[in-house]
Design a protein around this motif. Structure first.
Motif, mmCIF file in Angstrom:
data_model
loop_
_atom_site.group_PDB
_atom_site.id
_atom_site.type_symbol
_atom_site.label_atom_id
_atom_site.label_comp_id
_atom_site.label_asym_id
_atom_site.label_seq_id
_atom_site.Cartn_x
_atom_site.Cartn_y
_atom_site.Cartn_z
ATOM 1 N N HIS A 224 -0.722 -8.039 -3.264
ATOM 2 C CA HIS A 224 -1.482 -6.857 -2.848
ATOM 3 C C HIS A 224 -2.306 -7.161 -1.598
ATOM 4 N N LEU A 225 -2.743 -6.097 -0.935
ATOM 5 C CA LEU A 225 -3.603 -6.205 0.241
ATOM 6 C C LEU A 225 -5.053 -5.978 -0.151
ATOM 7 N N LYS A 226 -5.945 -6.742 0.475
ATOM 8 C CA LYS A 226 -7.378 -6.582 0.252
ATOM 9 C C LYS A 226 -8.081 -6.807 1.577
ATOM 10 N N ASP A 227 -8.758 -5.768 2.071
ATOM 11 C CA ASP A 227 -9.462 -5.841 3.364
ATOM 12 C C ASP A 227 -8.540 -6.294 4.479
ATOM 13 N N GLY A 228 -7.289 -5.888 4.412
ATOM 14 C CA GLY A 228 -6.324 -6.230 5.439
ATOM 15 C C GLY A 228 -5.633 -7.559 5.234
ATOM 16 N N HIS A 229 -6.068 -8.337 4.252
ATOM 17 C CA HIS A 229 -5.477 -9.638 3.968
ATOM 18 C C HIS A 229 -4.432 -9.506 2.857
ATOM 19 N N LEU A 230 -3.453 -10.396 2.870
ATOM 20 C CA LEU A 230 -2.426 -10.413 1.841
ATOM 21 C C LEU A 230 -2.827 -11.404 0.754
#
Length: 431
Positions: free
Chosen positions: A191-197
């Motif tokens: 999943h993505l979180k704050d643009g990070h993978l």
């Protein structure tokens, strides 16, 4: 004057720091102090699907294949099991180390021309086991691998920045970024979180930072806004503000797969640690071969030979910068038992050596080995570039290594201590 701190507590802190560093698997643009990652060609020592392999620290590895990367990570908490196999487990006793491998497949990729670049002078040889078909010699080593035309008008370049793994998609004019699709196989919950993978695995949660892209136009580097798009387990890139289709575009992810604190492709065990009045951290251990990350100008940059050498590293107070690292040893077994630093950052080392050529200084109290293991006392200057003093101390029997009657627990044979008085004179307690 700082005398010797409590070994157990400080050494635990150092090992916790080491575990923290080994556990950070993230995309970032920070630079490691370690030497560059190297990519070794496959000449039959690995599965035929592998073209090149790179070490990611400890047992972790990266395998570069035809249209994919395979990452292999091990649980850092299980590293002591590997350690135990050499000293405490009976022969043939099985161990179980948790590990997780996953692949990144380049979907719909072309048959790229995969070649190593920037060939190094060294070569690797592999003679493992009695199956000679798995032996390989004179394997070429490179610091970059290029996938030419992985997609139409798009190359991939795999290299490193320090010990941080990097791979660039180099999109030439006419290349369509929509072609680039990365499918993650062997992981769930991506999943993505704050643009990070975020990549959950059974041994680590790995984070790949938001991608960075740029173009060089009229000699100036211009950042191009770039984001991940994730659909199920397939990753691609978007460019909200577009980019100049007539100029080359670089999409530049960076992966910290591990921060090495030891020997590349060899074992190293921690023995002792201390700190100085400025808070700098010193670690003393043993290395089982070449590859320990020594620094330029260190007293002994190369492995001395034999089963083990002493390896000493000095870090800044936060453990984020290596100040120096050096081997100290001769042609046989060398061990550090205890270390302590004085006001000026000179390091005193007490240990034992079976080497007949352990480095001693002019006018040493005892310049030659008395027979079997001898006590050694060595003093390094503040930069780790020279010996201030170094001597053997022993007779024709075993000195410095505790015998079986004093060796009830693991590591008891190395027990002993070095401390300093107010004038900087070292005192050693040993056997």
């Amino acid at each position: 004057m700082k005398t010797k701190p409590l070994h157990t507590l400080l050494l635990l802190c150092i090992f916790l720091l080491s575990s923290h560093l080994h556990g950070q698997h993230k995309h970032t643009h920070s630079v490691s102090y370690e030497e560059e990652m190297l990519y070794v060609e496959n000449r039959g020592q690995w599965d035929s699907k592998v073209f090149y392999r790179a070490s990611l620290g400890d047992l972790n590895g990266l395998f570069l294949e035809d249209k994919s990367f395979t990452y292999l990570f091990h649980n850092t908490d299980d590293s002591h099991l590997i350690h135990d196999t050499y000293y405490t487990r009976p022969p043939g006793s099985p161990i179980y180390v948790r590990a997780h491998a996953y692949k990144v497949n380049f979907l719909n990729a072309l048959d790229a021309n995969i070649l190593g670049a920037n060939k190094q002078l060294l070569k690797h040889n592999y003679f493992h086991g009695n199956d000679q078909s798995k032996w390989a010699s004179n394997c070429e080593v490179f610091d970059k691998v290029i996938y030419e035309n992985l997609y139409e008008n798009i190359n991939l370049e795999a290299y490193s920045q320090g010990k941080n793994f990097k791979y660039d998609f180099v999109v030439a004019p006419g290349g369509a970024t929509e072609q680039i699709q990365l499918e993650y196989e062997g992981v769930e919950g991506l999943h993505l979180k704050d643009g990070h993978l975020i990549i959950p695995t059974s041994v680590e949660t790995i984070t790949e930072f938001k991608p960075y892209a740029y173009q060089v136009i009229d000699g100036e580097k211009q950042t191009i806004e770039c984001n991940y798009i994730l659909q199920n387990n397939t990753l691609s890139f978007e460019f909200p503000n577009g980019f100049d289709q007539n100029q080359t575009l670089i999409i530049d992810p960076t992966v910290i797969a591990a921060t090495l604190t030891g020997t590349v492709n060899n074992k190293n065990f921690g023995h002792t640690a201390t700190f100085d009045n400025s808070g700098n951290i010193y670690t003393g251990g043993i290395s089982f071969g070449s590859g320990y990350p020594t620094t330029t100008g260190a007293f002994q940059e190369d492995y001395g030979g034999g089963p083990t050498d002493i390896c000493i590293s000095k870090y800044n107070p936060t453990g984020t910068q290596l100040l120096y690292a050096t081997y100290i040893g001769g042609n046989s077994d060398d061990f550090p038992h205890s270390i302590v630093a004085d006001f000026s950052g000179q390091l005193y080392i007490y240990g034992s050596s079976l080497s007949v050529d352990y480095p001693t200084t002019t006018n040493a109290f005892q310049s030659t080995n008395g027979g079997q293991f001898d006590i050694i006392v060595t003093k390094l200057n503040p930069t780790g570039s020279a010996l201030v003093g170094s001597t053997y101390l022993g007779g024709n029997g075993i000195d410095g290594q505790n015998t079986a009657t004093l060796n009830a627990n693991y590591g008891d044979q190395y027990r002993g201590e070095i401390v300093l008085d107010a004038q900087g004179n070292p005192y050693v307690s040993s056997n």
